[in-house]
Design a protein around this motif. Structure first.
Motif, PDB file in Angstrom:
ATOM      1  N   PHE A  81       0.787  -1.290   0.091  1.00  0.00           N
ATOM      2  CA  PHE A  81       0.167  -0.201  -0.119  1.00  0.00           C
ATOM      3  C   PHE A  81       0.985   1.131   0.067  1.00  0.00           C
ATOM      4  O   PHE A  81       2.035   1.204   0.253  1.00  0.00           O
ATOM      5  N   GLN A  82       0.105   2.371  -0.490  1.00  0.00           N
ATOM      6  CA  GLN A  82       0.789   3.799  -0.101  1.00  0.00           C
ATOM      7  C   GLN A  82       1.290   4.115   1.090  1.00  0.00           C
ATOM      8  O   GLN A  82       2.290   4.505   1.344  1.00  0.00           O
ATOM      9  N   SER A  83       0.393   3.680   2.120  1.00  0.00           N
ATOM     10  CA  SER A  83       0.765   4.089   3.350  1.00  0.00           C
ATOM     11  C   SER A  83       1.514   3.036   4.276  1.00  0.00           C
ATOM     12  O   SER A  83       1.566   3.308   5.656  1.00  0.00           O
ATOM     13  N   TYR A  84       2.051   2.155   3.601  1.00  0.00           N
ATOM     14  CA  TYR A  84       3.122   0.999   4.229  1.00  0.00           C
ATOM     15  C   TYR A  84       2.338  -0.047   5.109  1.00  0.00           C
ATOM     16  O   TYR A  84       2.661  -1.165   5.162  1.00  0.00           O
ATOM     17  N   ALA A  85       1.518   0.560   6.014  1.00  0.00           N
ATOM     18  CA  ALA A  85       0.693  -0.438   6.697  1.00  0.00           C
ATOM     19  C   ALA A  85       1.328  -1.441   7.782  1.00  0.00           C
ATOM     20  O   ALA A  85       0.990  -2.625   7.702  1.00  0.00           O
ATOM     21  N   LEU A  86       2.364  -0.736   8.382  1.00  0.00           N
ATOM     22  CA  LEU A  86       3.471  -1.734   9.087  1.00  0.00           C
ATOM     23  C   LEU A  86       2.699  -1.668  10.600  1.00  0.00           C
ATOM     24  O   LEU A  86       1.980  -0.760  10.958  1.00  0.00           O
ATOM     25  N   TYR A  87       3.081  -2.606  11.143  1.00  0.00           N
ATOM     26  CA  TYR A  87       2.458  -2.917  12.863  1.00  0.00           C
ATOM     27  C   TYR A  87       3.640  -1.939  13.490  1.00  0.00           C
ATOM     28  O   TYR A  87       4.837  -2.249  13.631  1.00  0.00           O
ATOM     29  N   PRO A  88       3.252  -0.943  14.195  1.00  0.00           N
ATOM     30  CA  PRO A  88       4.065   0.105  14.878  1.00  0.00           C
ATOM     31  C   PRO A  88       4.802  -0.929  15.814  1.00  0.00           C
ATOM     32  O   PRO A  88       6.152  -0.538  16.365  1.00  0.00           O
ATOM     33  N   HIS A  89       4.232  -1.704  16.696  1.00  0.00           N
ATOM     34  CA  HIS A  89       4.689  -2.318  18.016  1.00  0.00           C
ATOM     35  C   HIS A  89       5.772  -3.458  17.361  1.00  0.00           C
ATOM     36  O   HIS A  89       6.222  -4.219  18.329  1.00  0.00           O
ATOM     37  N   LEU A  90       5.951  -3.903  16.027  1.00  0.00           N
ATOM     38  CA  LEU A  90       6.526  -4.958  15.901  1.00  0.00           C
ATOM     39  C   LEU A  90       8.115  -4.498  14.920  1.00  0.00           C
ATOM     40  O   LEU A  90       7.695  -3.374  14.383  1.00  0.00           O
ATOM     41  N   ASP A  91       8.954  -5.068  15.292  1.00  0.00           N
ATOM     42  CA  ASP A  91      10.184  -4.749  14.511  1.00  0.00           C
ATOM     43  C   ASP A  91      10.234  -5.077  13.127  1.00  0.00           C
ATOM     44  O   ASP A  91       9.260  -5.879  12.534  1.00  0.00           O
ATOM     45  N   VAL A  92      11.204  -4.964  12.184  1.00  0.00           N
ATOM     46  CA  VAL A  92      11.182  -5.167  10.774  1.00  0.00           C
ATOM     47  C   VAL A  92      11.181  -6.607  10.734  1.00  0.00           C
ATOM     48  O   VAL A  92      10.056  -7.100   9.960  1.00  0.00           O
ATOM     49  N   GLU A  93      11.808  -7.250  11.306  1.00  0.00           N
ATOM     50  CA  GLU A  93      11.751  -9.006  11.285  1.00  0.00           C
ATOM     51  C   GLU A  93      10.265  -9.338  11.723  1.00  0.00           C
ATOM     52  O   GLU A  93       9.754 -10.338  10.833  1.00  0.00           O
ATOM     53  N   GLY A  94       9.769  -8.886  12.671  1.00  0.00           N
ATOM     54  CA  GLY A  94       8.459  -9.297  13.229  1.00  0.00           C
ATOM     55  C   GLY A  94       7.378  -8.900  12.340  1.00  0.00           C
ATOM     56  O   GLY A  94       6.385  -9.562  11.941  1.00  0.00           O
ATOM     57  N   ASN A  95       7.503  -7.826  11.447  1.00  0.00           N
ATOM     58  CA  ASN A  95       6.431  -7.526  10.581  1.00  0.00           C
ATOM     59  C   ASN A  95       6.610  -8.320   9.422  1.00  0.00           C
ATOM     60  O   ASN A  95       5.421  -8.437   8.789  1.00  0.00           O
ATOM     61  N   MET A  96       7.713  -8.604   8.939  1.00  0.00           N
ATOM     62  CA  MET A  96       7.681  -9.577   7.596  1.00  0.00           C
ATOM     63  C   MET A  96       7.476 -11.051   7.929  1.00  0.00           C
ATOM     64  O   MET A  96       6.876 -11.825   7.333  1.00  0.00           O
ATOM     65  N   ALA A  97       7.593 -11.429   9.239  1.00  0.00           N
ATOM     66  CA  ALA A  97       7.188 -12.720   9.668  1.00  0.00           C
ATOM     67  C   ALA A  97       5.875 -13.326  10.139  1.00  0.00           C
ATOM     68  O   ALA A  97       5.111 -14.130   9.805  1.00  0.00           O
ATOM     69  N   LEU A  98       5.105 -12.043  10.577  1.00  0.00           N
ATOM     70  CA  LEU A  98       3.652 -12.211  10.944  1.00  0.00           C
ATOM     71  C   LEU A  98       2.860 -12.814  10.132  1.00  0.00           C
ATOM     72  O   LEU A  98       1.956 -13.852  10.610  1.00  0.00           O
ATOM     73  N   GLY A  99       2.705 -12.641   8.813  1.00  0.00           N
ATOM     74  CA  GLY A  99       1.604 -13.268   8.091  1.00  0.00           C
ATOM     75  C   GLY A  99       1.874 -14.698   7.898  1.00  0.00           C
ATOM     76  O   GLY A  99       1.120 -15.544   7.917  1.00  0.00           O
ATOM     77  N   LEU A 100       3.240 -15.080   7.779  1.00  0.00           N
ATOM     78  CA  LEU A 100       3.774 -16.505   7.539  1.00  0.00           C
ATOM     79  C   LEU A 100       3.267 -17.103   8.993  1.00  0.00           C
ATOM     80  O   LEU A 100       2.921 -18.364   8.926  1.00  0.00           O
ATOM     81  N   LYS A 101       3.557 -16.748  10.188  1.00  0.00           N
ATOM     82  CA  LYS A 101       3.121 -17.210  11.416  1.00  0.00           C
ATOM     83  C   LYS A 101       1.856 -17.347  11.310  1.00  0.00           C
ATOM     84  O   LYS A 101       1.527 -18.658  11.923  1.00  0.00           O
ATOM     85  N   GLN A 102       1.016 -16.551  11.001  1.00  0.00           N
ATOM     86  CA  GLN A 102      -0.621 -16.701  11.101  1.00  0.00           C
ATOM     87  C   GLN A 102      -0.951 -17.741  10.231  1.00  0.00           C
ATOM     88  O   GLN A 102      -1.885 -18.336  10.342  1.00  0.00           O
ATOM     89  N   ALA A 103      -0.239 -17.937   9.053  1.00  0.00           N
ATOM     90  CA  ALA A 103      -0.440 -19.072   8.213  1.00  0.00           C
ATOM     91  C   ALA A 103      -0.070 -20.685   8.701  1.00  0.00           C
ATOM     92  O   ALA A 103      -0.176 -21.472   7.843  1.00  0.00           O
ATOM     93  N   GLY A 104       0.822 -20.457   9.808  1.00  0.00           N
ATOM     94  CA  GLY A 104       1.362 -21.617  10.226  1.00  0.00           C
ATOM     95  C   GLY A 104       2.497 -22.306   9.858  1.00  0.00           C
ATOM     96  O   GLY A 104       2.657 -23.389   9.642  1.00  0.00           O
ATOM     97  N   GLU A 105       3.339 -21.522   8.988  1.00  0.00           N
ATOM     98  CA  GLU A 105       4.389 -21.812   8.242  1.00  0.00           C
ATOM     99  C   GLU A 105       5.574 -22.473   9.238  1.00  0.00           C
ATOM    100  O   GLU A 105       5.340 -21.897  10.725  1.00  0.00           O
TER     101      GLU A 105
END
Length: 332
Positions: A81-105
């Protein structure tokens, strides 16, 4: 393989029809850019592909699967998105990992994908930083990295560079082009910026009033536009449109690109310089004719013209385009 197929897609909000009979086929690995004026429906079309908006009629297929009624999370897409839509309480690694964790990877798969994305985007020094500790360009790279780790069937970009300054836009544009080459992924990209469209796209989709006006490679649209709208929309500075009759040309209007005009001792176009833009590598002139038509002239290099100067202009007739009164292209 077809990455995306849109068949007779319509979208209405109440009585307002926003998308009208959209048909488009995107090949696997293509980079497609949607452009058009504000309100043309390009962002709505992207949201329909993503599943964020339901179609009013028609069908959407991704990777050969009919996903018209499939929720966004199950479409095999990743959106930046234009607005980045990052989670402010997570670091870079956490932001990139979150979707995969939720998918059970698996943890190992998550680590491998994050390592790949951070390497491609040069994000290694920032993995433990939160979004508030990053620049706008770094945040956008994290958003792109979050999309990469998901390994989607289709990447969707919604004006991702709009919030960046000019230098960062160019640098990030180059990164996105390089990522496309390296990943070989199918990408759909919405922008209002012509430079982004011309430099990134394999094919450009020009939209107006919810309809597709023309689809083609950047140079096809630039050199062979289907109608007056596309001719005027593609290219910067924009094409000039002059009354064809006084210039001895067929049709109602003659389209002349600014860079095909030249200052001459004698020429069919005469006028007064009303504005001079000195850009160093180029000089742009605005010239007003006696019939109150404004002509933009792009001269390569530095030229010593001044406001109020009377000049004559000639042009490359082989590159001029004729249009009828309805804007239809006339071919000779």
């Amino acid at each position: 393989m077809t990455a995306l197929l849109l068949e007779n897609v319509h979208k209405s909000f109440g009585t307002v029809q926003v998308l009208k009979d959209i048909g488009l086929e995107v090949a696997d690995g293509e980079f497609i850019v949607f452009v058009g004026p504000s309100g043309c429906g390009k962002s709505t079309l992207l949201r329909v592909i993503a599943g964020l908006e339901d179609v009013s009629a028609g069908r959407v297929s991704i990777g050969g699967r009919d996903v018209t009624a499939t929720p966004p999370a199950k479409r095999g897409i990743a959106m930046v998105f234009q607005s980045y839509a990052l989670y402010p309480h997570l670091d870079v690694e956490g932001n990139m990992a979150l979707g995969l964790k939720q998918a059970g990877e698996d943890r190992k798969v998550i680590a491998e994908r994050i390592a790949m994305a951070t390497r491609m985007l040069s994000l290694e020094p920032y993995l433990k930083r939160r979004p508030s500790e990053l620049s706008g360009g770094q945040r956008q790279r994290v958003a792109i990295g979050r999309a990469i780790v998901r390994k989607p069937d289709l990447f969707l970009f919604d004006e991702p560079l709009s919030n960046l300054d000019a230098a960062l836009r160019m640098a990030t544009r180059v990164e996105i082009a390089r990522l496309h080459r390296e990943l070989g992924a199918s990408m759909i990209y919405v922008t209002h910026d012509q430079t982004e469209a011309m430099t990134l796209a394999n094919r450009i989709v020009v939209l107006r009033d919810g309809r597709i006006e023309q689809v083609g490679s950047p140079m096809e649209l630039y050199n062979d536009p289907a109608n007056r709208f596309v001719a005027g929309f593609i290219g910067a500075p924009s094409m000039n449109f002059l009354k064809a009759g006084p210039l001895g040309a067929p049709g109602a209007e003659l389209g002349i690109r600014p860079e095909t005009l030249r200052v001459a001792a004698e020429g069919p176009i005469r006028g007064t310089v009303t504005h001079v833009e000195r850009l160093g590598s180029d000089t742009n002139l605005l010239v007003v004719t006696p019939t109150e038509e404004t002509v933009t002239v792009r001269l390569f290099g530095q030229h010593d013209h001044r406001v109020g100067e009377e000049i004559a202009l000639d042009f490359d007739r082989a590159r001029a385009l004729s249009f009828d009164a309805g804007g239809k292209r006339l071919r000779h």
